[in-house]
Design a protein around this motif. Structure first.
Motif, short mmCIF file in Angstrom:
data_model
loop_
_atom_site.label_atom_id
_atom_site.label_comp_id
_atom_site.label_asym_id
_atom_site.label_seq_id
_atom_site.Cartn_x
_atom_site.Cartn_y
_atom_site.Cartn_z
N UNK A 190 1.04 -1.16 -0.05
CA UNK A 190 0.08 0.07 -0.06
C UNK A 190 0.80 1.12 -0.01
N UNK A 191 0.64 2.06 -1.20
CA UNK A 191 1.42 3.35 -1.17
C UNK A 191 0.97 4.61 -0.33
N UNK A 192 1.74 5.22 0.36
CA UNK A 192 1.26 6.50 1.01
C UNK A 192 2.18 7.46 0.71
N UNK A 193 1.62 8.70 0.42
CA UNK A 193 2.51 9.92 -0.01
C UNK A 193 2.47 10.92 1.43
N UNK A 194 3.62 11.26 1.76
CA UNK A 194 3.94 12.03 2.72
C UNK A 194 4.80 13.26 2.50
N UNK A 195 4.54 14.47 2.78
CA UNK A 195 5.15 15.70 2.52
C UNK A 195 4.24 16.97 2.74
N UNK A 196 4.93 17.90 2.50
CA UNK A 196 4.27 19.27 2.66
C UNK A 196 3.22 19.45 1.50
N UNK A 197 2.14 20.21 1.65
CA UNK A 197 1.39 20.46 0.63
C UNK A 197 1.68 20.95 -0.70
N UNK A 198 2.83 21.78 -0.69
CA UNK A 198 3.04 22.03 -2.12
C UNK A 198 3.84 21.31 -2.95
N UNK A 199 4.67 20.49 -2.28
CA UNK A 199 5.41 19.61 -2.92
C UNK A 199 4.40 18.45 -3.49
N UNK A 200 3.48 18.01 -2.72
CA UNK A 200 2.36 17.11 -3.24
C UNK A 200 1.68 17.82 -4.27
N UNK A 201 1.26 18.94 -4.33
CA UNK A 201 0.58 19.55 -5.33
C UNK A 201 1.33 19.57 -6.76
N UNK A 202 2.68 20.00 -6.49
CA UNK A 202 3.45 19.79 -7.58
C UNK A 202 3.59 18.43 -8.43
N UNK A 203 3.60 17.39 -7.44
CA UNK A 203 3.35 16.39 -8.12
C UNK A 203 2.03 16.04 -8.90
N UNK A 204 0.82 16.29 -8.39
CA UNK A 204 -0.42 16.44 -8.69
C UNK A 204 -0.44 17.13 -10.03
N UNK A 205 0.07 18.37 -10.31
CA UNK A 205 0.02 19.10 -11.22
C UNK A 205 1.19 18.50 -12.51
N UNK A 206 2.27 17.90 -12.08
CA UNK A 206 2.77 17.10 -13.26
C UNK A 206 2.09 16.04 -13.80
N UNK A 207 1.52 15.31 -12.85
CA UNK A 207 0.53 13.93 -13.30
C UNK A 207 -0.21 14.68 -14.18
N UNK A 208 -1.22 15.54 -13.90
CA UNK A 208 -2.27 16.31 -14.56
C UNK A 208 -1.80 16.80 -15.96
N UNK A 209 -0.64 17.58 -15.82
CA UNK A 209 -0.19 18.06 -17.07
C UNK A 209 0.43 16.90 -18.27
N UNK A 210 1.05 15.96 -17.84
CA UNK A 210 1.61 15.15 -18.60
C UNK A 210 0.43 13.96 -18.91
N UNK A 211 -0.76 14.14 -18.07
CA UNK A 211 -1.86 13.30 -18.37
C UNK A 211 -1.39 11.83 -18.11
N UNK A 212 -0.89 11.48 -16.87
CA UNK A 212 -0.32 10.23 -16.44
C UNK A 212 -1.39 9.72 -15.41
N UNK A 213 -1.98 8.58 -15.94
CA UNK A 213 -3.16 7.99 -14.78
C UNK A 213 -2.38 7.30 -13.87
N UNK A 214 -2.79 7.34 -12.48
CA UNK A 214 -1.85 6.67 -11.54
C UNK A 214 -3.06 6.57 -10.65
N UNK A 215 -3.30 5.29 -10.09
CA UNK A 215 -4.33 4.96 -9.22
C UNK A 215 -3.66 4.38 -7.98
N UNK A 216 -3.67 5.12 -6.74
CA UNK A 216 -2.99 4.40 -5.63
C UNK A 216 -3.87 3.47 -5.03
N UNK A 217 -3.87 2.82 -3.71
CA UNK A 217 -4.38 1.77 -3.49
C UNK A 217 -5.54 2.03 -2.34
N UNK A 218 -6.41 1.03 -1.91
CA UNK A 218 -7.62 1.50 -1.50
C UNK A 218 -7.34 1.90 -0.09
#
Ligand SMILES: [Zn+2]
Length: 377
Positions: A190-218
């Motif tokens: 099970x994968x967890x993301x840990x960090x300050x909001x702005x770096x996680x937001x950067x990661x989300x923005x990257x996934x969105x801009x690159x149109x990369x599908x990523x589904x984490x675990x339940x």
């Protein structure tokens, strides 16, 4: 309930009846107050000036009378006078640079480190229930920044995980590396993301801009600390963040958890599934009138956040912070009692001083530099 019981049985301590909570909290804060009153000359002088002794703290309503130390004192050269323990008893120093570059230094003795570690660990167990899985830490490692409070707090999570990886190194963050690491754990943990909001937001923005599908675990969690206001003055909207995390990572919003704390205090308020930040049972948050800090405001009213922490033996953990927000003493649907706290903003004139802001500023300035070099070449 005694302090040791609160620390040892966090699940029970967070769910006692409201009257018991008030009584227990008054007792442990009074005991902490008595320790600093007896052993700290500087603090004793504040108490004498206020005409207050431990025996005056009889009931819940008396907690607001306890003298507070403004957190700005931790930035001053003579900050050692705040200490109740001797400097030779200091085990660890935690620093925050702040936007002015003047460091805030908070020193902890071994009793405080033990209590705070056990308390935070217990909070993690109660709120997150993690005992396995993998953590992707979108922040520098403690090896890189050993005195940074935020990563120390995050780092305690590694003891509950089967695997982890710090992805910010030398203040640079590579979202492709983050993605590759998450994919390498896929189907195994099970994968967890840990960090300050702005770096996680950067990661989300990257996934969105690159149109990369990523589904984490339940059972995946996003665990955050470090504030939502950026050094640029912009704020990240929590609702937008939740929406994007749900859309890009397939994670339910009840599993997105922010935390609130500051380096000068051991208090760490952790969000439950209703995204309310619960104050630990050994801390009392008192909201003060921003124009007159001696006046306590009732729950629901917005004012300066003061924290009375019963854990601290190194220095009086009775602090008036630079933060503005409010408390709620109403029942939370999660079943936990006590207070929840909501941070609103920094007090006017106060600098942005959190660890996340300094990381973000550094990451950005490095990026700007490398881009200029590329342009020149
Ligand atoms: Zn709750």
């Amino acid at each position: 309930m005694e302090l040791v019981t609160m620390l040892g049985m966090p699940g029970e301590a967070l769910r006692v009846a409201r009257d018991d909570w008030r009584e227990s909290l008054t007792d442990v804060v009074r005991q902490a107050f008595a320790l600093h009153f007896e052993r700290n000359g500087f603090y004793r002088a504040q108490c004498d000036a206020a005409g207050l002794a431990p025996s005056d703290i009889r009931a819940w309503a008396d907690l607001q009378r306890i003298p507070l130390l403004p957190v700005s004192m931790f930035k001053q050269a003579g900050a050692h006078v705040l200490m109740t323990c001797g400097l030779e008893d200091v085990e660890i120093e935690i620093r925050s640079t702040g936007t002015s570059g003047v460091p805030s230094v908070a020193r902890r003795d071994s009793t405080t480190v033990t209590r705070a570690s056990v308390g935070i660990f217990g909070g993690y167990r109660d709120f997150f229930g993690i005992s396995q899985g993998a953590g992707l830490f979108l922040c520098p490692s403690t090896a890189e920044v050993p005195e940074m409070g935020m990563v120390k707090i995050f780092n305690l999570l590694t003891g509950m995980l089967d695997d982890h990886r710090y992805i910010v190194r030398e203040y640079s963050f590579d979202p492709e590396e983050a993605l590759a690491q998450l994919r390498s754990w896929e189907g195994r943990m099970t994968r967890h993301l840990i960090g300050p909001p702005f770096i996680i937001a950067r990661f989300l923005k990257y996934l969105e801009l690159e149109d990369i599908p990523l589904t984490l675990d339940p059972d995946s969690l996003i665990i955050m600390l470090g504030g939502w206001k950026q050094y640029t003055g912009n704020s990240i909207s929590r609702d937008d963040f939740n929406e994007k995390a749900q859309r890009m990572l397939g994670i339910d919003r009840t599993r997105i958890r922010d935390m609130y704390g500051m380096i000068e205090s051991n208090m760490l308020a952790i969000e439950c599934e209703h995204q309310r930040k619960h104050v630990p049972p050994w801390c009392y948050i008192s909201i003060r009138d921003v124009t007159d800090a001696s006046v306590e405001l009732e729950p629901g009213k917005t004012g300066g956040i003061a924290i009375l922490d019963a854990l601290n033996t190194a220095y009086p953990g009775f602090l008036l912070s630079d933060d503005v927000g409010e408390v709620d003493e109403g029942d939370c649907p999660c079943g936990r009692t006590g207070q929840t706290v909501k941070f609103r903003r920094r007090r006017q004139g106060a600098e942005l001083g959190c660890c996340a802001v300094s990381i973000e500023k550094y990451i950005d300035s490095r990026e700007v530099v490398s881009e200029c070099e590329l342009a020149d070449a």
